[in-house]
Design a protein around this motif. Structure first.
Motif, PDB file in Angstrom:
ATOM      1  N   GLN A 189      -4.584  27.583 -28.353  1.00 21.13           N
ATOM      2  CA  GLN A 189      -4.525  26.412 -29.235  1.00 21.13           C
ATOM      3  C   GLN A 189      -5.541  26.544 -30.373  1.00 21.13           C
ATOM      4  N   GLU A 249      -6.582  29.377 -31.560  1.00 24.65           N
ATOM      5  CA  GLU A 249      -6.116  30.439 -32.450  1.00 24.65           C
ATOM      6  C   GLU A 249      -5.001  29.953 -33.359  1.00 24.65           C
ATOM      7  N   ALA A 250      -4.054  29.208 -32.772  1.00 23.81           N
ATOM      8  CA  ALA A 250      -2.936  28.714 -33.580  1.00 23.81           C
ATOM      9  C   ALA A 250      -3.453  27.810 -34.690  1.00 23.81           C
ATOM     10  N   ALA A 251      -4.417  26.955 -34.354  1.00 26.48           N
ATOM     11  CA  ALA A 251      -4.928  26.016 -35.344  1.00 26.48           C
ATOM     12  C   ALA A 251      -5.771  26.728 -36.406  1.00 26.48           C
ATOM     13  N   ARG A 252      -6.558  27.715 -35.970  1.00 24.81           N
ATOM     14  CA  ARG A 252      -7.354  28.478 -36.929  1.00 24.81           C
ATOM     15  C   ARG A 252      -6.427  29.284 -37.839  1.00 24.81           C
ATOM     16  N   ALA A 253      -5.326  29.787 -37.271  1.00 22.68           N
ATOM     17  CA  ALA A 253      -4.414  30.630 -38.050  1.00 22.68           C
ATOM     18  C   ALA A 253      -3.729  29.851 -39.173  1.00 22.68           C
ATOM     19  N   ILE A 254      -3.532  28.525 -39.014  1.00 24.41           N
ATOM     20  CA  ILE A 254      -2.955  27.773 -40.132  1.00 24.41           C
ATOM     21  C   ILE A 254      -4.071  27.204 -41.014  1.00 24.41           C
ATOM     22  N   GLY A 255      -5.271  27.749 -40.869  1.00 21.35           N
ATOM     23  CA  GLY A 255      -6.330  27.437 -41.829  1.00 21.35           C
ATOM     24  C   GLY A 255      -7.108  26.164 -41.576  1.00 21.35           C
ATOM     25  N   LEU A 256      -7.151  25.702 -40.322  1.00 23.98           N
ATOM     26  CA  LEU A 256      -7.954  24.516 -40.029  1.00 23.98           C
ATOM     27  C   LEU A 256      -9.420  24.913 -39.808  1.00 23.98           C
ATOM     28  N   SER A 257     -10.320  24.079 -40.269  1.00 29.00           N
ATOM     29  CA  SER A 257     -11.744  24.329 -40.037  1.00 29.00           C
ATOM     30  C   SER A 257     -12.073  24.001 -38.587  1.00 29.00           C
ATOM     31  N   ARG A 258     -13.237  24.457 -38.128  1.00 32.00           N
ATOM     32  CA  ARG A 258     -13.617  24.185 -36.738  1.00 32.00           C
ATOM     33  C   ARG A 258     -13.573  22.703 -36.414  1.00 32.00           C
ATOM     34  N   ASN A 298     -11.816  20.338 -37.885  1.00 31.97           N
ATOM     35  CA  ASN A 298     -10.438  19.842 -37.825  1.00 31.97           C
ATOM     36  C   ASN A 298      -9.702  20.308 -36.578  1.00 31.97           C
ATOM     37  N   ARG A 314     -10.872  17.978 -33.928  1.00 29.13           N
ATOM     38  CA  ARG A 314     -10.399  16.610 -34.101  1.00 29.13           C
ATOM     39  C   ARG A 314      -8.885  16.485 -33.896  1.00 29.13           C
ATOM     40  N   ASP A 315      -8.122  17.426 -34.460  1.00 27.16           N
ATOM     41  CA  ASP A 315      -6.670  17.270 -34.452  1.00 27.16           C
ATOM     42  C   ASP A 315      -5.985  17.916 -33.268  1.00 27.16           C
ATOM     43  N   VAL A 316      -6.589  18.971 -32.726  1.00 29.07           N
ATOM     44  CA  VAL A 316      -5.871  19.749 -31.714  1.00 29.07           C
ATOM     45  C   VAL A 316      -6.553  19.693 -30.340  1.00 29.07           C
TER      46      VAL A 316
END
Lengths: 250, 301
Positions: free
Chosen positions: B200, B202-211, B213, B216-218
């Motif tokens: 989770q 990795e997927a979130a980092r791969a779409i360019g989310l900051s740590r 975010n 907070r979001d995932v």
């Protein structure tokens, strides 16, 4: 394609990576031009996934340089987010966010990274969902979809960031056989539209169809790079011959 | 397609002889206890006397007014409320630090958790209370708050913080309790964050989310759903633990109940009543969390 292929989008030189003492990648040199489709294959544990995960820095490398679209990517860099928005990635196990609807899975990146408004992000997301033929499921949760559908959503999620390059990490390996065709179809369509792609896959039929070049890896090294025509009919190395006989033989 | 038979009816769950025997046993036990208290102890029940410490009838004005136990109950509710809020915030931060790559943050958070977890609550509260009430509060000027000030002399302040004269005392109680429970909540939060797979992130980092975010979001929304049951347990423990601060003279329910019990000598009535009050608050909390859990599960799938 012609002139498109001249400009390198990704260039990797002297890349090495270790996990503790294990040398996962050894002196990798590779350039990928704009619009080029690369398929990476090789036995498991050969470093294929590690290589593409270094490109968007999900894995940090210890030696060598990776340049993406003119910017050097290093483990120390502060704004990896700026690089990652240009690099879409699709994972073996889809990695959708289970607590968010399909639509929310797609809009999250554009909203948070690009500062797109919710409304615009939803319009964009619906376009890509239509493209992968999941539009009518937009308000369902990932667990309500089949594996193939989830993987198509994952592709759409990556596309929503309008990346310059797409990385596929064995996108069909976790799917039931009857689901694979739908995912490959979307990938072929993407290739036809001129997207730059690096795919780690065991789907040799797909590789033959879309790849400009095939990269064969073993034990953390690139053994040979060849066009599909050459690679499948007359591979140079013994290891590639052995590998091909194993994947094509059954 | 040929018509297939419909699913066989599932037999309804009924109480069996064993269940009835058990219930009967429990009822017999209750009546036996009552009998013992009445006939063997020869205890003179007087609920009226104790209840008058909750709501008192004033014969001179002919009206009802709140009394000690009611004030105590309100103080406990305020104490529990603020300590819960504070403990949740501290617990969230410390729990996140426990999972960080940064070594300094890990050392600080680990130190905090281990220090507090391995000292008995009562000992911690004594040390902490005498430290803050003798050093920190005088330095911050909480001991001489202007009672006439508009900031404190209003209805809202009294609803949320109680009597101004007891404010520094109340604050000390809230801080002790929050610091103490935060260590346990931090461990729950850490377990929750770590239960969400690396994929989770990795997927979130791969779409360019900051740590921030990603968290907070995932991560936190998913972790939050998983940790609701242990978190509910911890919050209920916090409410019950709030009775410990009666020992540092915070005038909450247990503190005042001790006074009422000793001045009226109606020990059974007082503590049964107070027990009932704690039960109502805690059970209310349990019901609230049960509802939150069902809601969370519904939105997942």
């Amino acid at each position: 394609m012609g002139e498109q292929i001249e400009k390198p989008l990704v260039s990797i030189s002297g890349l090495s990576k270790w996990y503790e003492d294990f040398n996962a990648l050894h002196e990798i040199n590779l350039t990928v031009s704009m619009g080029e489709k690369l398929v990476i294959c090789g036995p498991s544990g050969s470093g294929k996934s590690t290589l593409i995960r270094c490109i968007n820095q999900l894995e940090a490398h210890q030696k060598g340089t990776i340049i993406v679209d003119g910017l050097e990517v290093t483990p120390e860099m502060k704004n990896l987010e700026a690089i990652r928005r240009d690099i879409g990635m699709v994972f073996q196990n889809f990695n959708l966010f289970p607590h968010k609807t399909i639509l929310e899975n797609l809009t999250l990146g554009p909203i948070r990274n690009r500062g797109v408004s919710l409304k615009d992000a939803e319009v964009l997301a619906m376009q890509y969902l239509e493209k992968v033929q999941i539009a009518e499921q937009a308000h369902k949760y990932p667990a309500q979809l089949s594996g193939g559908q989830q993987q198509r959503v994952a592709i759409a999620r990556a596309l929503c960031m309008t990346p310059k390059i797409m990385l596929f990490d064995e996108p069909t390996s976790a799917l039931d056989p009857e689901m694979i065709a739908g995912v490959l179809e979307v990938m072929v369509q993407l290739a036809d539209e001129g997207m730059t792609m690096i795919c780690v896959t065991h789907e040799m039929g797909f590789a033959r169809k879309i790849a400009d070049r095939i990269v064969f890896m073993d034990e953390g090294e690139i053994i040979e790079i060849a066009t599909p025509a050459v690679f499948f009919s007359a591979p140079e190395s013994e290891r590639a011959k052995l590998f091909l006989s194993q994947v094509l033989g059954h | 397609m040929a018509k297939r038979p419909s699913a066989p009816a599932v037999p309804r769950k009924r109480l069996t002889v064993t269940d009835y025997t058990l219930f009967a046993g429990v009822i017999v036990l209750i009546f036996f206890s009552i009998y013992r208290v009445n006939d063997v102890l020869v205890y003179n029940w007087n609920w009226q006397r104790v209840l008058s410490f909750v709501v008192r009838f004033d014969p001179e004005t002919g009206s009802y007014s709140a009394n000690l136990l009611w004030y105590g109950l309100m103080t406990t509710v305020r104490l529990a409320f603020w300590a819960t809020v504070l403990a949740a915030i501290i617990g969230l931060i410390v729990g996140y630090w426990r999972t960080c790559n940064n070594l300094t943050l890990r050392i600080i958070s680990r130190g905090y958790v281990e220090l507090i977890r391995n000292i008995p609550p009562l000992v911690f509260i004594f040390i902490f209370f005498f430290f803050i009430s003798s050093q920190i509060f005088p330095a911050l000027g909480f001991d001489n708050i202007d009672r006439e000030s508009v900031l404190v002399d209003n209805v809202l302040f009294r609803i949320f913080f109680g009597d101004v004269r007891l404010f520094s005392n109340f604050l000390a109680g809230v801080l002790c309790l929050a610091m103490f429970e935060a260590a346990y909540i931090a461990e729950i939060v850490r377990a929750g964050i770590q239960s969400i797979g690396k994929d989770q992130w990795e997927a979130a980092r791969a779409i360019g989310l900051s740590r921030f975010n990603v968290l907070r979001d995932v991560i936190l929304p998913q972790a939050g759903r998983k940790i609701l049951p242990p978190l509910a347990g911890q919050f209920i423990t916090l409410i019950k633990d709030s009775s410990i601060v009666s020992l540092i003279s915070i005038q909450e329910l247990t503190f005042l109940a001790t006074e009422v019990a000793s001045s009226t000598t109606k020990v059974f009535e007082t503590w049964i009543l107070v027990g009932g009050m704690y039960f109502c608050i805690c059970f209310g909390f349990a019901v609230l969390f049960g509802w939150l859990e069902r809601r969370a599960r519904r939105s997942f799938k």
